[in-house]
Structure formats: C-alpha cells, structure tokens
Design an enzyme around this catalytic site. Structure first.
Site, PDB file in Angstrom:
ATOM      1  N   GLY A   1       0.831  -1.189   0.000  1.00  0.00           N
ATOM      2  CA  GLY A   1       0.000   0.000   0.000  1.00  0.00           C
ATOM      3  C   GLY A   1       0.867   1.240   0.000  1.00  0.00           C
ATOM      4  O   GLY A   1       1.990   1.216   0.522  1.00  0.00           O
TER       5      GLY A   1
ATOM      6  N   SER B   1       0.494   3.658   1.729  1.00  0.00           N
ATOM      7  CA  SER B   1       0.606   4.153   3.103  1.00  0.00           C
ATOM      8  C   SER B   1       1.500   3.268   3.970  1.00  0.00           C
ATOM      9  O   SER B   1       1.665   3.536   5.147  1.00  0.00           O
ATOM     10  CB  SER B   1      -0.782   4.249   3.738  1.00  0.00           C
ATOM     11  OG  SER B   1      -1.372   2.966   3.830  1.00  0.00           O
ATOM     12  N   TYR B   2       2.081   2.216   3.403  1.00  0.00           N
ATOM     13  CA  TYR B   2       2.965   1.344   4.175  1.00  0.00           C
ATOM     14  C   TYR B   2       4.348   1.977   4.214  1.00  0.00           C
ATOM     15  O   TYR B   2       5.110   1.901   3.263  1.00  0.00           O
ATOM     16  CB  TYR B   2       3.035  -0.046   3.570  1.00  0.00           C
ATOM     17  CG  TYR B   2       1.741  -0.829   3.630  1.00  0.00           C
ATOM     18  CD1 TYR B   2       0.619  -0.339   4.289  1.00  0.00           C
ATOM     19  CD2 TYR B   2       1.631  -2.055   3.018  1.00  0.00           C
ATOM     20  CE1 TYR B   2      -0.561  -1.056   4.328  1.00  0.00           C
ATOM     21  CE2 TYR B   2       0.460  -2.785   3.059  1.00  0.00           C
ATOM     22  CZ  TYR B   2      -0.636  -2.283   3.714  1.00  0.00           C
ATOM     23  OH  TYR B   2      -1.795  -3.000   3.750  1.00  0.00           O
ATOM     24  N   GLY B   3       4.633   2.561   5.322  1.00  0.00           N
ATOM     25  CA  GLY B   3       5.830   3.362   5.508  1.00  0.00           C
ATOM     26  C   GLY B   3       5.356   4.802   5.638  1.00  0.00           C
ATOM     27  O   GLY B   3       4.927   5.421   4.670  1.00  0.00           O
TER      28      GLY B   3
END
Length: 192
Positions: free
Chosen positions: A31, A33-35
């Site tokens: 995703g 938004s991962y990080g």
C-alpha cells in the site's frame, strides 16, 4: 513497515524476499501508506529495489555458470504488485487517485500495477469521496496503469455498488480483500 521497522533491516528483508521469489512467489500486496512520515512509501520503494536486485543477481549467476548472461525473465515469473491506495482526506478527486497510482509506479519503478485498490471505504464518513475513488480506479485502469482493480476492507453493500459501477465501465475487478481479525471471531465460528 511500521512496528519497529528500521532501514538497517533492509538486507535481512531482502534475503527473505529472495527466498520467496526463488520459491515461485510473484504477487506482492502493499500500500502507498505502508511506511509513514520519513518512510513514506517505503514498502513500494523496497519492492522495486528488491526486484531489480533479484533480477540482476539472476543475470549475474547465469553469467558465472555459462560465461554469458543467459537468464531471461518471463511473464509468468514477473513481480506483480497489488497496491492499495489510501483514501487520504486530500484525495477528493478521481485525478488525485490517478496521481497516487503514478506516484506508486514511480516508487516501484514499474510501468503497470497488477492491481490498483482502494485501501478502505469512505462511505461512513465522506460519502462524496467514495464515488471519486471508484472513478479514479476506473481511470487508472483506462490509462493502462493497472491490469485490474480491487477494494480492501469493504462491506457487502459497498462492494456490490462498486462491482456494479466497474461493470458499467468494463473495468475488471480482481480482488476484494476482507479484514478478518482471527482473535475477534467467536470460538464457535465454522470455517466451512
């Protein structure tokens, strides 16, 4: 890439990546938004870096075996990324979702996603954003930036509405990820 992640772990993570690629795994779910914060988009960056390194190692190993680079990747072994695009409050238009997909592709250093997905439904708190997200997914597909679309964390009502809209647009749906936290299921839950 949250829970105590540190970039010093990247080499260890790459070794795990190499093992699963060698085992035949090709699809990776991530995703945008991962990080977060300073690590914004880090999961996508790592997937792109890891795949390039993995392929280069395959070329290098074939050179050492045969004296020339004979490794040729094929479509069945190609890394496929399914990325979830977060419906952040500032992603209010269909164009903002297309832009997010292009940013993901840039981080991945790829031309096309296997699957572009919305990360969650906004129907319960921003109903107007929901339609723009769906149209944005359709536009991502129409622009050739993904092979198919999908949703994550949708209930049955929104899923049916989404499915109907994608059918109207002739956009293939490949996935509908459901959130299931096993520890919250009743002990009597029947898996059949």
């Amino acid at each position: 890439l949250l829970w105590d992640y540190d970039p010093s772990q990247d080499e260890e993570i790459y070794r795990a990546y190499r093992e699963i690629r060698d085992a035949g795994v090709t699809i990776f779910d991530t995703g945008d938004s991962y990080g977060t914060l300073d690590l914004n988009g880090r999961a996508e960056i790592l997937l792109g870096q890891f795949e390039r390194r993995y392929l280069q190692e395959k070329v290098d190993s074939s050179k050492s075996m045969f004296g020339v680079g004979t490794f040729v990747g094929n479509a069945s072994n190609k890394q496929q990324v399914a990325t979830k695009l977060a419906p952040y409050p500032w992603r209010l238009t269909r164009g903002s979702l297309v832009k997010a997909a292009k940013e993901s592709l840039k981080r991945l250093e790829q031309d096309k996603l296997a699957i572009a997905q919305t990360h969650w439904s906004t129907a319960n708190y921003n109903v107007f954003q929901e339609g723009a997200l769906w149209e944005g997914l359709g536009d991502i597909y129409d622009e050739g930036l993904c092979e198919a679309v999908g949703v994550s964390n949708y209930g049955p009502i929104q899923l049916e509405k989404f499915s109907n809209r994608m059918k109207e647009r002739n956009v293939p749906i490949a996935v509908a990820q459901a959130y299931i936290l096993l520890s919250t299921l009743p002990r009597s839950f029947n898996w059949q």
